[in-house]
Design a protein around this motif. Structure first.
Motif, PDB file in Angstrom:
ATOM      1  N   ASP A 167      56.679  -3.134  10.372  1.00  0.00           N
ATOM      2  CA  ASP A 167      57.489  -2.246  11.219  1.00  0.00           C
ATOM      3  C   ASP A 167      58.946  -2.702  11.231  1.00  0.00           C
ATOM      4  O   ASP A 167      59.862  -1.889  11.094  1.00  0.00           O
ATOM      5  CB  ASP A 167      56.948  -2.238  12.653  1.00  0.00           C
ATOM      6  CG  ASP A 167      55.641  -1.464  12.772  1.00  0.00           C
ATOM      7  OD1 ASP A 167      55.347  -0.649  11.856  1.00  0.00           O
ATOM      8  OD2 ASP A 167      54.921  -1.673  13.763  1.00  0.00           O
ATOM      9  N   PHE A 214      60.856  -1.953   7.868  1.00  0.00           N
ATOM     10  CA  PHE A 214      61.179  -0.605   7.420  1.00  0.00           C
ATOM     11  C   PHE A 214      61.783   0.297   8.485  1.00  0.00           C
ATOM     12  O   PHE A 214      62.320   1.354   8.159  1.00  0.00           O
ATOM     13  CB  PHE A 214      59.927   0.041   6.815  1.00  0.00           C
ATOM     14  CG  PHE A 214      59.539  -0.586   5.502  1.00  0.00           C
ATOM     15  CD1 PHE A 214      60.149  -0.189   4.323  1.00  0.00           C
ATOM     16  CD2 PHE A 214      58.611  -1.604   5.462  1.00  0.00           C
ATOM     17  CE1 PHE A 214      59.820  -0.795   3.122  1.00  0.00           C
ATOM     18  CE2 PHE A 214      58.278  -2.219   4.265  1.00  0.00           C
ATOM     19  CZ  PHE A 214      58.892  -1.814   3.085  1.00  0.00           C
ATOM     20  N   GLU A 215      61.737  -0.119   9.738  1.00  0.00           N
ATOM     21  CA  GLU A 215      62.290   0.764  10.760  1.00  0.00           C
ATOM     22  C   GLU A 215      63.812   0.837  10.693  1.00  0.00           C
ATOM     23  O   GLU A 215      64.417   1.804  11.158  1.00  0.00           O
ATOM     24  CB  GLU A 215      61.853   0.316  12.154  1.00  0.00           C
ATOM     25  CG  GLU A 215      62.442  -1.013  12.600  1.00  0.00           C
ATOM     26  CD  GLU A 215      61.913  -1.428  13.963  1.00  0.00           C
ATOM     27  OE1 GLU A 215      61.114  -0.675  14.525  1.00  0.00           O
ATOM     28  OE2 GLU A 215      62.312  -2.513  14.441  1.00  0.00           O
ATOM     29  N   GLU A 263      52.576   2.325   1.536  1.00  0.00           N
ATOM     30  CA  GLU A 263      52.637   3.680   2.077  1.00  0.00           C
ATOM     31  C   GLU A 263      54.038   4.019   2.564  1.00  0.00           C
ATOM     32  O   GLU A 263      54.504   5.153   2.413  1.00  0.00           O
ATOM     33  CB  GLU A 263      51.630   3.829   3.221  1.00  0.00           C
ATOM     34  CG  GLU A 263      50.185   3.828   2.752  1.00  0.00           C
ATOM     35  CD  GLU A 263      49.187   3.765   3.897  1.00  0.00           C
ATOM     36  OE1 GLU A 263      49.619   3.509   5.052  1.00  0.00           O
ATOM     37  OE2 GLU A 263      47.983   3.951   3.635  1.00  0.00           O
ATOM     38  N   ARG A 264      54.731   3.042   3.123  1.00  0.00           N
ATOM     39  CA  ARG A 264      56.079   3.303   3.636  1.00  0.00           C
ATOM     40  C   ARG A 264      57.100   3.398   2.496  1.00  0.00           C
ATOM     41  O   ARG A 264      58.050   4.170   2.586  1.00  0.00           O
ATOM     42  CB  ARG A 264      56.451   2.237   4.653  1.00  0.00           C
ATOM     43  CG  ARG A 264      55.537   2.335   5.862  1.00  0.00           C
ATOM     44  CD  ARG A 264      55.862   1.400   6.980  1.00  0.00           C
ATOM     45  NE  ARG A 264      54.896   1.611   8.064  1.00  0.00           N
ATOM     46  CZ  ARG A 264      54.979   1.044   9.246  1.00  0.00           C
ATOM     47  NH1 ARG A 264      55.996   0.248   9.527  1.00  0.00           N
ATOM     48  NH2 ARG A 264      54.060   1.281  10.167  1.00  0.00           N
ATOM     49  N   TYR A 315      59.634   6.880   1.208  1.00  0.00           N
ATOM     50  CA  TYR A 315      61.021   6.915   0.747  1.00  0.00           C
ATOM     51  C   TYR A 315      61.122   7.456  -0.676  1.00  0.00           C
ATOM     52  O   TYR A 315      62.007   8.268  -0.987  1.00  0.00           O
ATOM     53  CB  TYR A 315      61.682   5.533   0.805  1.00  0.00           C
ATOM     54  CG  TYR A 315      63.072   5.599   0.211  1.00  0.00           C
ATOM     55  CD1 TYR A 315      64.109   6.180   0.932  1.00  0.00           C
ATOM     56  CD2 TYR A 315      63.324   5.169  -1.087  1.00  0.00           C
ATOM     57  CE1 TYR A 315      65.372   6.318   0.385  1.00  0.00           C
ATOM     58  CE2 TYR A 315      64.583   5.303  -1.644  1.00  0.00           C
ATOM     59  CZ  TYR A 315      65.597   5.880  -0.907  1.00  0.00           C
ATOM     60  OH  TYR A 315      66.841   6.032  -1.462  1.00  0.00           O
TER      61      TYR A 315
END
Length: 208
Positions: A73, A76-77, A136-137, A141
């Motif tokens: 978190d 990538f946040e 997945e994150r 993008y």
């Protein structure tokens, strides 16, 4: 079939127990960590600890999952999904190599590998809350950048896996074999920028 979350009770001292367990697991490994030491570090009784986690495997799994999700978190946040690929991927690569070379990253990976034969669910839990979640994150993008015409990708999952593997170049084998556990800024910068350059050479689009 019951899952690990079905057996874990949450309560007022849940986070306290996790933090104590994290300290002991990282210090002593899974096998070397004792319930007495974990309870002492968490400032709870053994009865309280067992009321939350009936066995050590469940406790380690929860520590691993919680920490991996927290770091994913945080990684990538703060990324700007509208920024150009080179900028985003360089930042993502820096966060990846920072995690891989962190005390927690090294310890949890080694523990999961060492214990996966006896407790295969530990490895699955670590993968789902760590590498899979990060992939997945990254995919999110890559899809956005491709939609904007900045990248040329058709298999997003495979491209994300390639990018993440590139960020492990040089450092991961050395860590796993215990050959080298610390790396200079110059070594990490070479991996970060080399990974991004190679990835964009394959998937980037010349927008000039």
């Amino acid at each position: 079939m019951a899952t690990h979350s079905d057996t874990i009770k949450r309560g007022r001292k849940f986070d306290q127990v996790l933090e104590g367990a994290r300290t002991i697991f990282m210090r002593d490994g899974f096998e070397g960590a004792s319930v007495d030491d974990i309870a002492r570090e968490a400032s709870v009784s053994k009865a309280t600890l067992y009321s939350y986690f009936p066995d050590k495997r469940l406790l380690f799994g929860q520590v691993s999952e919680t920490e991996c999700r927290r770091q994913a978190d945080e990684a990538f946040e703060v990324l700007d999904m509208d920024a150009p690929p080179k900028e985003v991927l360089v930042e993502a690569a820096w966060r990846m190599v920072s995690f891989i070379t962190s005390d927690f990253g090294i310890a949890v990976f080694k523990i999961c590998i060492a214990e996966s034969g006896r407790f295969p669910n530990l490895g699955q839990q670590f993968y789902d809350s760590g590498p899979k979640l990060v992939r997945e994150r990254i995919v999110v993008y890559l899809k956005e950048a491709t939609k904007r015409g900045e990248l040329n990708i058709t298999d997003f999952n495979f491209a994300a896996e390639q990018f993440l593997e590139l960020t492990k170049t040089y450092i991961h084998p050395r860590i796993l074999c215990g050959v080298q556990l610390t790396f200079s800024h110059a070594e990490l910068a070479k991996i970060v920028h080399g990974s991004v350059e190679m990835f964009l050479a394959r998937y980037g689009r010349d927008l000039d």
